[in-house]
Write an enzyme that holds these catalytic residues in place. Structure first.
Site, PDB file in Angstrom:
ATOM      1  N   ARG A 101     -26.309 -58.638  13.587  1.00 11.03           N
ATOM      2  CA  ARG A 101     -25.634 -57.597  12.779  1.00 11.03           C
ATOM      3  C   ARG A 101     -26.131 -57.768  11.345  1.00 11.03           C
ATOM      4  NH1 ARG A 101     -19.426 -55.656  12.713  1.00 11.03           N
ATOM      5  NH2 ARG A 101     -20.320 -54.550  14.469  1.00 11.03           N
ATOM      6  N   HIS A 128     -25.700 -48.119  15.308  1.00 11.34           N
ATOM      7  CA  HIS A 128     -24.784 -49.030  16.016  1.00 11.34           C
ATOM      8  C   HIS A 128     -24.834 -48.691  17.518  1.00 11.34           C
ATOM      9  CE1 HIS A 128     -21.706 -51.862  16.646  1.00 11.34           C
ATOM     10  NE2 HIS A 128     -20.666 -51.282  16.084  1.00 11.34           N
ATOM     11  N   GLN A 131     -22.094 -49.845  20.204  1.00 15.37           N
ATOM     12  CA  GLN A 131     -20.822 -49.131  20.094  1.00 15.37           C
ATOM     13  C   GLN A 131     -20.866 -47.819  20.874  1.00 15.37           C
ATOM     14  OE1 GLN A 131     -17.837 -49.949  18.321  1.00 15.37           O
ATOM     15  NE2 GLN A 131     -17.153 -48.251  19.594  1.00 15.37           N
ATOM     16  N   ASP A 226     -14.836 -42.442  11.838  1.00 14.12           N
ATOM     17  CA  ASP A 226     -15.216 -43.822  11.513  1.00 14.12           C
ATOM     18  C   ASP A 226     -14.776 -44.092  10.069  1.00 14.12           C
ATOM     19  OD1 ASP A 226     -16.435 -46.333  11.440  1.00 14.12           O
ATOM     20  OD2 ASP A 226     -18.460 -45.540  11.141  1.00 14.12           O
ATOM     21  N   CYS A 267     -14.238 -46.186  16.371  1.00 18.04           N
ATOM     22  CA  CYS A 267     -14.845 -47.453  16.818  1.00 18.04           C
ATOM     23  C   CYS A 267     -14.072 -48.668  16.310  1.00 18.04           C
ATOM     24  CB  CYS A 267     -16.292 -47.523  16.349  1.00 18.04           C
ATOM     25  SG  CYS A 267     -16.445 -47.397  14.562  1.00 18.04           S
ATOM     26  N   ARG A 295     -16.029 -52.547  24.775  1.00 18.47           N
ATOM     27  CA  ARG A 295     -17.120 -53.292  24.139  1.00 18.47           C
ATOM     28  C   ARG A 295     -17.497 -54.491  25.019  1.00 18.47           C
ATOM     29  NH1 ARG A 295     -18.238 -52.788  18.798  1.00 18.47           N
ATOM     30  NH2 ARG A 295     -20.213 -53.684  19.473  1.00 18.47           N
TER      31      ARG A 295
HETATM   32  N1   CP Z   1     -16.551 -51.491  16.200  1.00 16.77           N
HETATM   33  C1   CP Z   1     -17.073 -52.643  15.794  1.00 16.77           C
HETATM   34  O1   CP Z   1     -18.294 -52.871  15.814  1.00 16.77           O
HETATM   35  O2   CP Z   1     -16.150 -53.521  15.351  1.00 16.77           O
HETATM   36  P1   CP Z   1     -16.422 -54.897  14.603  1.00 16.77           P
HETATM   37  O3   CP Z   1     -16.960 -54.553  13.246  1.00 16.77           O
HETATM   38  O4   CP Z   1     -15.085 -55.567  14.543  1.00 16.77           O
HETATM   39  O5   CP Z   1     -17.425 -55.679  15.395  1.00 16.77           O
HETATM   40  N1  NVA Z   2     -19.536 -47.599   9.999  1.00 11.27           N
HETATM   41  C1  NVA Z   2     -18.805 -48.831  10.171  1.00 11.27           C
HETATM   42  C2  NVA Z   2     -18.772 -49.242  11.591  1.00 11.27           C
HETATM   43  C3  NVA Z   2     -17.949 -50.471  11.848  1.00 11.27           C
HETATM   44  C4  NVA Z   2     -17.978 -50.910  13.273  1.00 11.27           C
HETATM   45  C5  NVA Z   2     -19.427 -49.917   9.311  1.00 11.27           C
HETATM   46  O1  NVA Z   2     -20.663 -49.978   9.212  1.00 11.27           O
HETATM   47  O2  NVA Z   2     -18.693 -50.700   8.752  1.00 11.27           O
END
Ligand code: CP
Ligand code: NVA
Length: 311
Positions: A101, A128, A131, A226, A267, A295
């Protein structure tokens, strides 16, 4: 050839549908996969916070007989004393699969380019994919199909989740409507919209990018939003963004423009009173926790596919 998941376009539409179906099977019959990744190790590199992604990948590995290692960039020489290339070349001598990530999308591309084992994009500022594979699984479970459904997305749209929704939904023949404020900072990137339209034209489905929330919501089967404050957005932007995105908040008035049996998705993490009201996210149309649960199931399916264990 080593397969990676940097974007949903690393899969063919047929592969994506098979992975979704595998996620459904893994959820129904977890015992069938209890030793599928025996003695396999997943390295989980994190440059940003996470609840769902971190826990679901780690639990997923444990439940399939493997092991996950959490590795924070804060504890790593990567980017300071060591290049991304050297980090993945070394790591791929130790582990069987890597997920990361990261902030910059180019960095996940670089990891994939230099890794001898599969690399999974666990979120970048741009996309992502894990997701959205999960989201398609829950939509298929709740609605019994994907093709022909309409998903409407609201709010921050130059955004990882929006981009992956445009890719994923267009690959499976769904209509997508995106409603956001005007401006390149908030609208989905043009290259993504163009690619989504190419897929949509193959299926005869529609992609609508608009600044009109009501137009987007009309007859939708799924209403999706989101965070207005994604992990990479600085805190000082918050007040300005809240004002700007307010017309795109999912509330009970907006929900009424969708089909009566529409579901609400986010999400997560979510802020009540920001991208949606509490009455929507805690209401009867919300499926956000079923969505979050998936997930776990889809991460298992993605890892099985990338490690060549999909039967
Ligand atoms: N939706 C998602 O990716 O959540 P986290 O940021 O908690 O991993
Ligand atoms: N758009 C959000 C998604 C989190 C899972 C972010 O990048 O924080």
């Amino acid at each position: 050839m080593v397969r990676h998941l940097t974007s949903l376009y690393d899969f063919t539409p047929e592969e994506l549908e098979k992975i979704i179906d595998l996620g459904i099977d893994v959820k129904k019959n977890p015992e069938k996969y209890a030793t599928a990744l025996k003695d396999k190790t997943l390295l989980m590199i994190f440059e940003k916070p996470s609840l769902r992604t971190r826990v679901s990948f780690e639990v997923g590995m444990t439940q399939m007989g493997g092991h996950g290692i959490f590795y924070s960039i804060a504890d790593s020489p990567m980017g300071k004393k060591e290049s991304i290339e050297d980090t993945v070349k070394t790591s791929s001598r130790f582990v069987d699969i890597i997920m990361a990530r990261l902030f910059e999308h180019e960095h996940i591309m670089k990891m994939a380019q230099h890794s001898d084992v599969p690399v999974i994009n666990a979120l970048t500022n741009f996309s992502h994919p894990c997701q959205i594979a999960c989201d398609l699984q829950i939509i298929k479970e709740k609605k019994g199909k994907l093709k022909g459904l309409k998903l409407a997305y609201f709010g921050d749209s130059n955004n990882n989740v929006t981009h992956s929704l445009l890719y994923g939904c267009s690959m499976v023949g769904m209509d997508v409507a995106v409603a956001s404020p005007k401006g390149i900072e908030y609208e989905p990137q043009k290259k993504v919209v163009e690619k989504a339209k190419e897929y949509a034209s193959k299926h005869g489905s529609k992609i609508l990018i608009t600044n009109d929330a009501v137009e987007a919501a009309k007859n939708a089967d799924i209403i999706y939003t989101d965070s207005w404050m994604s992990y990479h957005i600085p805190k000082e932007k918050e007040a300005e963004r809240v004002q700007l995105f307010k017309p795109y908040q999912v509330n009970s008035v907006l929900m009424k423009h969708a089909k009566p049996d529409a579901v609400f998705m986010n999400c997560l993490p979510a802020m009540r009173g920001y991208e949606q009201t509490a009455e929507v996210i805690d209401g009867s149309q919300s499926i956000v926790f079923d969505q979050a649960e998936n997930r776990l199931h889809i991460q298992k399916a993605i890892m099985l596919f990338l490690l060549g264990k999909m039967k």
